[in-house]
Design a protein around this motif. Structure first.
Motif: not given
Length: 372
Positions: A284-294, A309-315, A345-348
């Motif tokens: 819930v708290c981190s699925h809108h974070e980006r791999w590049d920190g933006r 959270a990284r997994i859910v972002a891609v899915a 490598g940028y968003h995901f």
């Protein structure tokens, strides 16, 4: 006579860890029956007719780590579930299911006898409890009358875990319903994206040391990723075009709102010790974070973002791209994969993207089965 203690330790495990309950049971059994070398609980997904190892404890490496199979392909287990009885197999090499992948794998790893029991909650089949030994006939005699006691304890612990998850999911789903959270959060979208998330987690299990229980927690809790959108006004939530100015900030506030909602419900329902509750919080708290920190809300970067959270972002993005919306047509799977690779490598997280693409056929099957 072997005694079994029905205390908080065996039913709850430390900090609500269900895997710890399974480990505890194996230790208790082996204190008297050292030939028993594996205890496992498999969960049943009635929507996909899939039986999956959920948690297991073994003396050595579990030969059925991350094993899954369609229940309809295992008639002996189906019959056992229907009759609600346990099953003892004294020599798996002479058993009727000896050609099944499950049995072949056990025998190949020196596990020659087994005891099994279905887990039911009312009329619903939740899964099975399995005991295995490297000795032929290990579950004969008085042992046969004792194992159902341990199996019942594991069943109770698993039912308690499932009930806690269902309470939380039901409460949050009701909140979504009352808030008229719809359109881009349809039930079919949530069914697909949660299964895509499980696919990705499955693909990353060895690289990240992810266990079976963690994979299932991601699957169970990923549909709640955007619970905070219940507080976003329809004029913003349902806007067909891009958000501008304050609209973007209001939309982004759904992450903090989601954290408040789950924390309140966890406290109100006394679910602080629920296995995997930290997985829900991180999703819930981190699925809108980006791999590049933006990304937002904290600008976390790379491995600093929780893996769930990284997994859910891609899915989530993959399903959004391949689904029709009022403001766009559905992309093809190939076009969606191209976008994910460009943003890798940028968003995901690149490994999450690669894991989904490596499971292309399974992803397409999910997309077709749970089409809106």
């Amino acid at each position: 006579m072997l005694t079994v203690e029905s205390n908080n330790c065996i039913l709850d495990g430390p900090d609500g860890d269900f895997s710890a309950v399974v480990r505890d049971v194996l230790l208790r059994i082996r204190a008297t029956l050292p030939d028993v070398c594996r205890v496992a609980v498999a969960s049943y997904d009635k929507y996909d007719d899939v039986l999956k190892t959920f948690a297991a404890s073994t003396v050595n490496h579990d030969p059925l780590d991350f094993h899954q199979a369609c229940l309809q392909d295992i008639p002996t287990l189906m019959a056992m579930a229907e009759k609600r009885t346990y099953r003892i197999v004294h020599d798996l090499r002479d058993y009727g299911d000896q050609n099944s992948t499950h049995t072949k794998t056990l025998v190949a790893n020196g596990l020659l006898s087994s005891a099994s029991l279905p887990i039911h909650q009312g009329d619903e089949l939740l899964g099975f409890v399995f005991f295995n030994s490297g000795a032929v006939g290990a579950f004969a005699g008085y042992v046969e009358s004792i194992l159902p006691v341990y199996a019942t304890l594991l069943s109770m612990a698993y039912q308690k875990y499932r009930q806690s998850v269902q309470i939380l999911q039901g409460a949050l789903a009701t909140a979504c319903s009352f808030a008229r959270l719809r359109d881009d959060e349809t039930s079919s979208h949530l069914a697909r994206m949660s299964r895509y998330a499980r696919l990705i987690a499955w693909g990353l299990r060895r690289k990240h040391g992810i266990d079976q229980e963690f994979v299932e927690n991601i699957y169970q809790f990923s549909p709640l990723h955007d619970i905070g959108k219940v507080g976003v006004p329809d004029r913003i939530l349902l806007k067909p075009g891009p958000l501008v100015g304050d609209e973007l900030e209001i939309m982004r506030s759904h992450v903090a709102a989601g954290e408040d909602i789950i924390n309140t419900m966890i406290t109100d329902f006394g679910l602080q010790s629920l296995t995997g509750i930290n997985v829900l919080h991180n999703i819930v708290c981190s699925h809108h974070e980006r791999w590049d920190g933006r990304g937002y809300p904290l600008g976390l970067e790379g491995d600093g973002i929780p893996i769930e959270a990284r997994i859910v972002a891609v899915a989530d993005v993959f399903d959004a791209l391949t689904s029709k919306r009022p403001y766009k047509d559905a992309w093809t799977v190939e076009d969606a994969f191209d976008l994910l690779q460009k943003e890798s490598g940028y968003h995901f997280d690149p490994q999450c993207v690669d894991a989904l693409i490596a499971s292309k056929d399974a992803a397409i099957a999910i997309k077709e089965k749970y089409a809106a």
